[in-house]
Scaffold this motif. Structure first.
Motif, short mmCIF file in Angstrom:
data_model
loop_
_atom_site.label_atom_id
_atom_site.label_comp_id
_atom_site.label_asym_id
_atom_site.label_seq_id
_atom_site.Cartn_x
_atom_site.Cartn_y
_atom_site.Cartn_z
N CYS A 130 0.82 -1.20 0.00
CA CYS A 130 0.00 0.00 0.00
C CYS A 130 0.86 1.25 0.00
O CYS A 130 0.39 2.32 -0.28
CB CYS A 130 -0.93 -0.01 1.22
SG CYS A 130 -2.15 1.30 1.19
N HIS B 213 -0.51 6.11 1.32
CA HIS B 213 -1.30 5.06 0.70
C HIS B 213 -1.32 5.26 -0.81
O HIS B 213 -1.30 6.39 -1.30
CB HIS B 213 -2.73 5.08 1.25
CG HIS B 213 -2.76 4.82 2.72
ND1 HIS B 213 -2.45 3.58 3.26
CD2 HIS B 213 -3.03 5.62 3.77
CE1 HIS B 213 -2.55 3.64 4.57
NE2 HIS B 213 -2.91 4.87 4.91
N CYS C 247 -3.60 -2.43 -1.61
CA CYS C 247 -3.90 -1.29 -0.75
C CYS C 247 -5.38 -1.28 -0.35
O CYS C 247 -6.25 -1.40 -1.20
CB CYS C 247 -3.56 0.02 -1.45
SG CYS C 247 -3.70 1.44 -0.35
N CYS D 219 -7.06 1.10 0.28
CA CYS D 219 -7.71 2.24 -0.37
C CYS D 219 -8.71 1.77 -1.42
O CYS D 219 -9.75 2.39 -1.63
CB CYS D 219 -6.68 3.13 -1.08
SG CYS D 219 -5.51 3.94 -0.02
#
Length: 119
Positions: A5, A13, A20, A22
Motif C-alpha cells: 500500500c 497510501h 492497498c 484504499c
C-alpha cells in the motif's frame, strides 16, 4: 507492479497498489447506491423507509448492505431509539460529511453532462 500500500518514500497510501485497502474504500464510494445514500443523508438524518423512498429502485436487501458497509467504514452513524416499533435513524458522520462534498460534485456533473454522454 507494487503489491504494497506504500508508494515508497513517504509511506503514503497508494490506491494503484494491488493490495492497498484504499481500493476497498474507493470501491464502496464508487458504488452508485453508496454515493446516492450519502447524498440523501446530506439533508439530515433519515429512517430506513425514508431512505428507500428517496433512493428509488433500491431493494431493502441492497439498502441494508449499503448502509452496513458505510457504517463499518465510518461514513454513517446508526442511532437506535427504544420505541415500539423500533425507530432507527441514519446520519452522516464527520467523515461522511467530508466525502459528501466530492460525491455531490460528481452527481452534479453527471446530471449536467448527461445529454452529452449519449446515454
Amino acid at each position: 507492479m507494487s503489491t504494497t500500500c506504500s508508494s515508497g518514500a513517504h509511506d503514503k497510501h497508494d490506491v494503484y497498489a494491488a493490495q492497498c485497502p484504499c481500493r476497498d474504500v474507493l470501491d464502496l464510494l464508487a458504488n452508485k447506491w453508496a454515493a446516492l445514500a450519502i447524498g440523501a443523508l446530506e439533508g439530515g438524518p433519515l429512517r430506513f423507509g425514508e431512505l428507500q423512498r428517496r433512493l428509488q429502485g433500491i431493494s431493502p436487501k441492497v439498502l441494508t448492505q449499503t448502509l452496513r458497509r458505510l457504517e463499518e467504514h465510518g461514513f454513517l452513524h446508526r442511532e437506535v431509539y427504544p420505541a415500539v416499533p423500533l425507530h432507527v435513524e441514519y446520519s452522516l458522520t464527520d467523515l461522511g460529511r467530508s466525502v459528501a462534498v466530492p460525491l455531490s460534485a460528481l452527481r452534479t456533473w453527471v446530471e449536467t453532462n448527461l445529454d452529452q454522454l449519449g446515454v
